[in-house]
Design an enzyme around this catalytic site. Sequence first.
Site, PDB file in Angstrom:
ATOM      1  CG  ASP A 337     -31.969  44.821 -11.169  1.00 35.35           C
ATOM      2  OD1 ASP A 337     -31.054  45.650 -11.309  1.00 35.35           O
ATOM      3  OD2 ASP A 337     -33.170  45.106 -11.305  1.00 35.35           O
ATOM      4  CG  ASP A 639     -37.211  44.080 -11.385  1.00 31.53           C
ATOM      5  OD1 ASP A 639     -36.329  44.488 -12.165  1.00 31.53           O
ATOM      6  OD2 ASP A 639     -37.503  44.664 -10.331  1.00 31.53           O
ATOM      7  CG  ASP A 643     -32.945  42.744 -15.381  1.00 30.99           C
ATOM      8  OD1 ASP A 643     -31.841  43.296 -15.495  1.00 30.99           O
ATOM      9  OD2 ASP A 643     -33.783  43.065 -14.531  1.00 30.99           O
TER      10      ASP A 643
END
Length: 902
Positions: A337, A639, A643
Amino acid sequence: MTPPMLEADLTVAAPHARPIDDLRSALRVDGDGLSAADVAERLEIAGPNLLPEPKRTPGWLRFLSHFNDTLIYILLAAAAIKAVMGDWLDFWVIMAVAIINAVIGYVQEGQAEKALAGIRGMLSPEATVLRDGRWATVPAADLVPGDIVRLMPGDKVPADVRLVEATQLRIDEAALTGESVPSSKDPAPVAHGAGVGDRASMAFSGTIVTGGQGAGIVTGTGAATEIGKIQALVGEAGSLDTPLTIQLASFGKKLTLVILGMALAMMVIGRYLHDMPLPDLVSATIGFAVAAIPEGLPALVTITLAIGVQQMARRHAITRKLPAVEALGSVTTVCSDKTGTLTKNEMTVRTMLTPVGRYEVSGLGYDPTGEITPAGGSDLAALLAVADLCNDASLERVSAGADVDSARTLGWALVGEPTEGALKVVAMKGGSDAGGARRIGVVPFDSAHKFMATLNESPDGSRAILVKGAPDRLLDRALTQRGADGSEPLDRAFWENAVDELSGQGLRVLAAARKPTRADTVSADELIDLELLGLWGIVDPPRPEAIEAIADCHAAGIRVKMITGDHAGTAMAISREMGLVSSDDAPVLTGAELEALSQEQLKGVVQGVDVFARTSPEHKIRIVRALQSHGEVVAMTGDGVNDAPALTRADIGIAMGIKGTEATKEAAEIVLTDDNFATIRSAIAEGRRIYDNLRKSVVFLLPTNGAQSLVILVAVVFGLTLPLTPVQVLWVNMVTAITLSLALAYEPAERGIMNRPPRPTGGSIVSMRELGFILAVSVLIGGATLGVFALALARGVDLDVARTEAVAMLAFGQLAFLLNCRFLGRSSLTLDVLRGNRVIWWSAAALLVLQALYTYVPFLNDLFGSEPLDAVGWLMPIAASVGVFFAVEGLKALRREREARV
């Protein structure tokens, strides 16, 4: 009479794209909200606004599943043999090893169930709802589709809501979409195919209202919310076996077949060649099986990985699943990410531009340490004054916390929105001083006009309206600009070109303006004929250490791919700056483009794309699966709750410990306590080291069993006296297991460990070439043992003394081989073999002490059939062990020479 409502009536397709009146009609709701009867009827149909409990596997069944392993089968077979032999103490020792292994696995692996529980914890506990014409606070679980709810700053959105009103409403959706700044909301319908991050007309369950207020109609509750869909993805994603578990299973099956084949051959030879009595033959075969089965191997693997867990924790990586420790070492692709992982998730002003000049700003995040270069004049001072005064954010000192999750270095924390925090920080860097200025009025930011204005009074009594906002909106309202000599006509082309340039660098651009006034109030209508002061270029900056970590990953043959919910331009600019892509024309795949691809088409392009933008949770899982279809071992970092499904599906899920949601942490195998991508690089290096040490330990352990079983096999095949009794076999296994076996787990990393490509997946943990090496070493140690035994008998000593020398030879031969195993890929004929791992010498000392006790303590003499040795009895095993060391070094040299020719 209104017909009864059906379940289909509560499902509204694409509510973000539907006009409000159309939605009210579809959900049968009017301006007074639902009645109590309506709520009861709908609650019966839709159920409570809770994420459904997953189907749980009973605890006892999950515990038993940890025995479903070929190596554990071998362990249990050894225990059964011990029971048949009547050695109940040995039986319970072996069973204890198997049970402890299962307990460790059971405790370590919570995974999907905890992930789902973490997501359920994101739901809001209460909601403000309009029913029967009155506003009331009710449990969020009681909300139903059609309810009208109100949203205020600080609220957690209680369900998926189609907005009907939005006044300066901004919602932090980072946990759902990955965007680093709050999303501005507007009741106007958006395109039918808009992604979650672009649905400005919706507020989603579990997100946080950061500013403004709004109201809307509930369109989805429980499992029908976006978070509910993510929960379903987590449950359906499925997890994969790690490379280690696959390799151990393959190795265990092969080892089982080898042992059974050799035992059968031994029985045939002993029965038909030497006509051995059946009871003696069965006893010898059981002794062979006890010698050949490496009952300590599962415990060795588990303990080695557990030691690795402790060592990784010191590097800020907490491991939730033991096999994940070594699986990191085989990672070929890291999907990361952007927000908060590769970047700091702290907006930072990087560039400022006025008609007079361009100013660069150093420093990162909300720490006001940094400089503005070059030094500016009145043009810069005016720009910084707007950053300071037309601002609702503030910075506070943060103290280091006592616990892991809050343990940060002393620094600064933002109170307010990230963009305003960036402006407050740059004002502090530039030394802007409000000088006692007083705010008199304010025009709050609104998504309709995209600017904020304040009316401020200076100590001298002069007043000015200070404005910040979208450059196009301020250009439309500006008449002049602040030049070197004061006010001058607006050069619109200059500003538009500047905005294009900064935007092309992936910066978010805001403009500043001011207007002198003598008024006591300020309104949006008065904001005309402004003087444009300058532009700020704002970015969520890359972590400097992450740039270095990406370069190290590339050197190690590991691809790094950015998967973000942010816009393509921003993602590409950050990826270029971080060295993630090397060219300006590198491909970027957006969520909309990915949606148009079939899974087969995605498989064809996924390896050539390193930047994915505007992605949804479903897209992340598709990307991971497409990479895995090429044999890639994928680590996925994240986070946000968005995800969690991809972390579950990836080979290794890596969650951020500080800024990560509980759902993400529980879905992951690895949790980083410092939220630092560079820690992933360190963890991968640690994983490679642990796998190397595990392989060394396995290669070291097996010749012990091989030599013992070979000694018995040769004795049976040639009709000789058995050099070892079954209880002496157990002694050698035990003494090497508790002293030498774990020493290699503490070996430092091999040279150039991050300059070699990831190891290939599949196959066995011991290759055919290494298996040949193990057999050769087994022959060396076994042959030396038979030689020592035969020479002892030739000297005329008792059988028990000869067997004691044979046991010493096996123990010392294993110690010599331990030094060979320290460097499997290079020679151990170096001083390096004597340093770098103190555990080796503590283990060797413990082995010598135990062997001395075995030889001289009367109680152990009676238990194991050993006898005290004289000086010659010690000299023979020691000399033969030294010979084994040099002979194995010769084998290693031949291996290196053969590999060099290949």
